[in-house]
Design an enzyme around this catalytic site. Structure first.
Site, mmCIF file in Angstrom:
data_model
loop_
_atom_site.group_PDB
_atom_site.id
_atom_site.type_symbol
_atom_site.label_atom_id
_atom_site.label_comp_id
_atom_site.label_asym_id
_atom_site.label_seq_id
_atom_site.Cartn_x
_atom_site.Cartn_y
_atom_site.Cartn_z
ATOM 1 N N GLY A 37 40.864 55.765 53.813
ATOM 2 C CA GLY A 37 39.747 56.684 53.624
ATOM 3 C C GLY A 37 40.257 58.111 53.521
ATOM 4 O O GLY A 37 41.440 58.376 53.741
ATOM 5 N N ASN A 98 35.946 44.441 68.929
ATOM 6 C CA ASN A 98 35.536 45.719 69.539
ATOM 7 C C ASN A 98 34.155 46.159 69.084
ATOM 8 O O ASN A 98 33.341 46.624 69.892
ATOM 9 C CB ASN A 98 36.577 46.802 69.238
ATOM 10 C CG ASN A 98 37.852 46.588 70.027
ATOM 11 O OD1 ASN A 98 37.807 46.126 71.170
ATOM 12 N ND2 ASN A 98 38.997 46.898 69.434
ATOM 13 N N ARG A 105 26.949 45.398 74.188
ATOM 14 C CA ARG A 105 26.619 46.339 75.275
ATOM 15 C C ARG A 105 25.384 47.157 74.972
ATOM 16 O O ARG A 105 24.552 47.394 75.841
ATOM 17 C CB ARG A 105 27.784 47.312 75.513
ATOM 18 C CG ARG A 105 28.806 46.856 76.498
ATOM 19 C CD ARG A 105 29.716 48.000 76.930
ATOM 20 N NE ARG A 105 30.349 48.703 75.832
ATOM 21 C CZ ARG A 105 31.421 48.258 75.180
ATOM 22 N NH1 ARG A 105 31.984 47.112 75.519
ATOM 23 N NH2 ARG A 105 31.937 48.955 74.205
ATOM 24 N N TYR A 144 44.234 39.292 54.478
ATOM 25 C CA TYR A 144 42.897 39.833 54.222
ATOM 26 C C TYR A 144 41.857 38.711 54.281
ATOM 27 O O TYR A 144 40.881 38.795 55.026
ATOM 28 C CB TYR A 144 42.893 40.503 52.851
ATOM 29 C CG TYR A 144 41.572 41.157 52.472
ATOM 30 C CD1 TYR A 144 41.219 42.394 52.994
ATOM 31 C CD2 TYR A 144 40.696 40.544 51.578
ATOM 32 C CE1 TYR A 144 40.026 43.010 52.630
ATOM 33 C CE2 TYR A 144 39.505 41.155 51.210
ATOM 34 C CZ TYR A 144 39.179 42.386 51.736
ATOM 35 O OH TYR A 144 37.985 42.989 51.381
ATOM 36 N N THR A 174 33.236 45.762 43.724
ATOM 37 C CA THR A 174 32.334 46.907 43.608
ATOM 38 C C THR A 174 33.153 48.100 43.119
ATOM 39 O O THR A 174 34.309 48.248 43.507
ATOM 40 C CB THR A 174 31.701 47.206 44.984
ATOM 41 O OG1 THR A 174 31.061 46.005 45.438
ATOM 42 C CG2 THR A 174 30.674 48.313 44.919
HETATM 43 N N1 NAD Z 1 35.227 47.547 47.323
HETATM 44 C C1 NAD Z 1 35.031 46.261 47.153
HETATM 45 O O1 NAD Z 1 34.926 45.811 46.009
HETATM 46 C C2 NAD Z 1 34.869 45.335 48.340
HETATM 47 C C3 NAD Z 1 34.662 43.967 48.090
HETATM 48 C C4 NAD Z 1 34.525 43.107 49.177
HETATM 49 C C5 NAD Z 1 34.562 43.589 50.465
HETATM 50 N N2 NAD Z 1 34.753 44.916 50.683
HETATM 51 C C6 NAD Z 1 34.822 45.381 52.081
HETATM 52 O O2 NAD Z 1 34.038 46.545 52.253
HETATM 53 C C7 NAD Z 1 34.667 47.412 53.206
HETATM 54 C C8 NAD Z 1 34.856 48.806 52.593
HETATM 55 O O3 NAD Z 1 35.670 48.683 51.431
HETATM 56 P P1 NAD Z 1 36.069 49.933 50.513
HETATM 57 O O4 NAD Z 1 36.187 49.452 49.132
HETATM 58 O O5 NAD Z 1 35.195 51.074 50.835
HETATM 59 O O6 NAD Z 1 37.555 50.180 51.021
HETATM 60 P P2 NAD Z 1 38.241 51.502 51.584
HETATM 61 O O7 NAD Z 1 39.668 51.152 51.797
HETATM 62 O O8 NAD Z 1 37.913 52.657 50.716
HETATM 63 O O9 NAD Z 1 37.494 51.695 52.974
HETATM 64 C C9 NAD Z 1 37.912 51.133 54.183
HETATM 65 C C10 NAD Z 1 37.862 52.221 55.241
HETATM 66 O O10 NAD Z 1 38.229 51.648 56.503
HETATM 67 C C11 NAD Z 1 39.152 52.532 57.130
HETATM 68 N N3 NAD Z 1 39.975 51.723 58.053
HETATM 69 C C12 NAD Z 1 40.903 50.795 57.745
HETATM 70 N N4 NAD Z 1 41.430 50.272 58.864
HETATM 71 C C13 NAD Z 1 40.809 50.893 59.899
HETATM 72 C C14 NAD Z 1 40.938 50.787 61.308
HETATM 73 N N5 NAD Z 1 41.809 49.940 61.877
HETATM 74 N N6 NAD Z 1 40.157 51.583 62.082
HETATM 75 C C15 NAD Z 1 39.267 52.458 61.520
HETATM 76 N N7 NAD Z 1 39.114 52.596 60.192
HETATM 77 C C16 NAD Z 1 39.884 51.816 59.397
HETATM 78 C C17 NAD Z 1 39.930 53.145 56.000
HETATM 79 O O11 NAD Z 1 40.595 54.349 56.354
HETATM 80 C C18 NAD Z 1 38.842 53.358 54.960
HETATM 81 O O12 NAD Z 1 38.186 54.589 55.134
HETATM 82 C C19 NAD Z 1 35.979 46.749 53.603
HETATM 83 O O13 NAD Z 1 35.794 46.050 54.817
HETATM 84 C C20 NAD Z 1 36.241 45.778 52.478
HETATM 85 O O14 NAD Z 1 37.006 44.679 52.912
HETATM 86 C C21 NAD Z 1 34.934 45.805 49.647
#
Ligand code: NAD
Length: 312
Positions: A37, A98, A105, A144, A174
């Site tokens: 992020g 977590n 809680r 993953y 997406t």
């Molecule tokens: N974009 C897609 O097409 C898509 C498809 C299926 C699922 N998803 C899921 O949607 C969610 C968001 O995806 P996205 O495309 O925005 O990805 P992204 O990588 O832009 O966002 C993930 C965010 O989680 C944060 N993060 C990662 N590990 C972390 C941790 N241990 N603690 C706190 N923050 C943490 C990252 O810094 C980032 O801001 C994810 O869980 C992803 O698996 C996304």
């Protein structure tokens, strides 16, 4: 006014969700460890009186009083989730524990951003929610895929054992503004290559298909899922069911960017699915939702974003 925690709120999807929930008059707490992020994604929200940012890694417990939790924290593109596979599993598994503990809680309702990757390389098309998937347990994508599968199991068991109110969204591909330029995903790769007039790389013969959902449609869907009755937990597929081949996507992006790029072909990576199309009948029925943003219009908005980022 609800107080809503968005884990992974500084990412691509999370930042749009923060913005949308704030605009609806909620108080939003965004937590992120900034692995994939960026502060830039939420910089415009920092002065908002009901927006709060906490730098935190969800593999560690977090204490806050909240009404709803969206767990989006997890790197989403193969380049990033394979960078530290063990950390990726920890984020999905320990992070979910977590967040679920916090929901237990506080009595908060909690939504998990799961993925179409729980279906692995599917042998059923399109994939309904009761299809159990075909994941290579030991393959390069398993940190993953199996992390997301285990997170779903955890969500369901916290619901059954502890009455935690859960929602599981299985998100399909997406795209949209604020995707990362270097995440190696097909839409961002093709757009960046096209606007730089560099060769467009297709892995495999380009006949493999994907379905691409514009970010605004997904945000509407996950909020609608959060608002369903407590007895509906999901999982529910959220995606766009218009299927397109990778070669067609490349040609569309070349046309929309007026690019001089040619196309080159490289070998298909291991375990890369050949076909991916969601069955979204459950989402249509339960959420009274369906994707409304057309691929071409969504791509135009995304191309504008990338041009601005790359100053082209
Ligand atoms: N974009 C897609 O097409 C898509 C498809 C299926 C699922 N998803 C899921 O949607 C969610 C968001 O995806 P996205 O495309 O925005 O990805 P992204 O990588 O832009 O966002 C993930 C965010 O989680 C944060 N993060 C990662 N590990 C972390 C941790 N241990 N603690 C706190 N923050 C943490 C990252 O810094 C980032 O801001 C994810 O869980 C992803 O698996 C996304």
């Amino acid at each position: 006014m609800k107080r809503i925690l968005i884990a992974g709120g500084a990412g691509f999807i999370g930042s749009h969700l923060c913005e949308s929930l704030l605009n609806e008059g909620n108080e939003v707490i965004c937590t992120d460890n900034f692995f994939t992020g960026a502060k830039e994604n939420i910089a415009h929200l920092l002065g908002h009186p009901y927006f709060e940012l906490i730098r935190h890694d969800i593999t560690m417990p977090l204490y806050a009083e909240v009404d709803e939790i969206y767990n989006l924290a997890c790197p989403a593109s193969p380049i990033h989730y394979q960078h530290n596979a063990i950390k990726t599993i920890k984020t999905s598994v320990m992070g979910s524990i977590n967040m679920l503990g916090l929901a237990k809680r506080t009595g908060a309702k909690i939504l998990q951003a799961s993925s179409s990757e729980v279906y692995g390389n599917p042998d059923v098309h399109p994939q309904p929610e009761n299809y159990h998937g075909n994941v290579n347990i030991l393959g390069p994508r398993s940190c993953y895929d199996e992390g997301k599968r285990c997170a779903e199991t955890l969500f369901m068991n916290y619901h059954i054992q502890n009455n935690v109110k859960i929602k599981i969204a299985r998100i399909f591909n997406t795209y949209g503004p604020r995707m990362m330029i270097n995440d190696g995903r097909v839409v961002s790769n093709f757009i960046v290559q096209a606007i730089r007039n560099r060769e467009i790389t297709i892995y495999g013969d380009g006949k493999q298909t994907r379905s691409f959902q514009y970010i605004d449609d997904l945000i509407d869907a996950i909020k609608a899922l959060m608002d369903t009755e407590d007895s509906f937990t999901g999982p529910v597929n959220l995606g766009n069911d218009r299927e397109i081949s990778i070669i067609e996507l490349a040609e569309m992006i070349i046309r929309l960017t007026d690019s001089k790029s040619g196309i080159v072909y490289q070998p298909l990576p291991q375990d890369d699915p050949l076909q991916r199309k969601p069955d979204i009948s459950l989402a249509r029925e339960k959420l009274k939702w369906e994707p409304t943003n057309d691929l071409e219009k969504g791509l135009i908005k995304t191309i504008e974003y990338f041009k601005e980022k790359l100053k082209i």
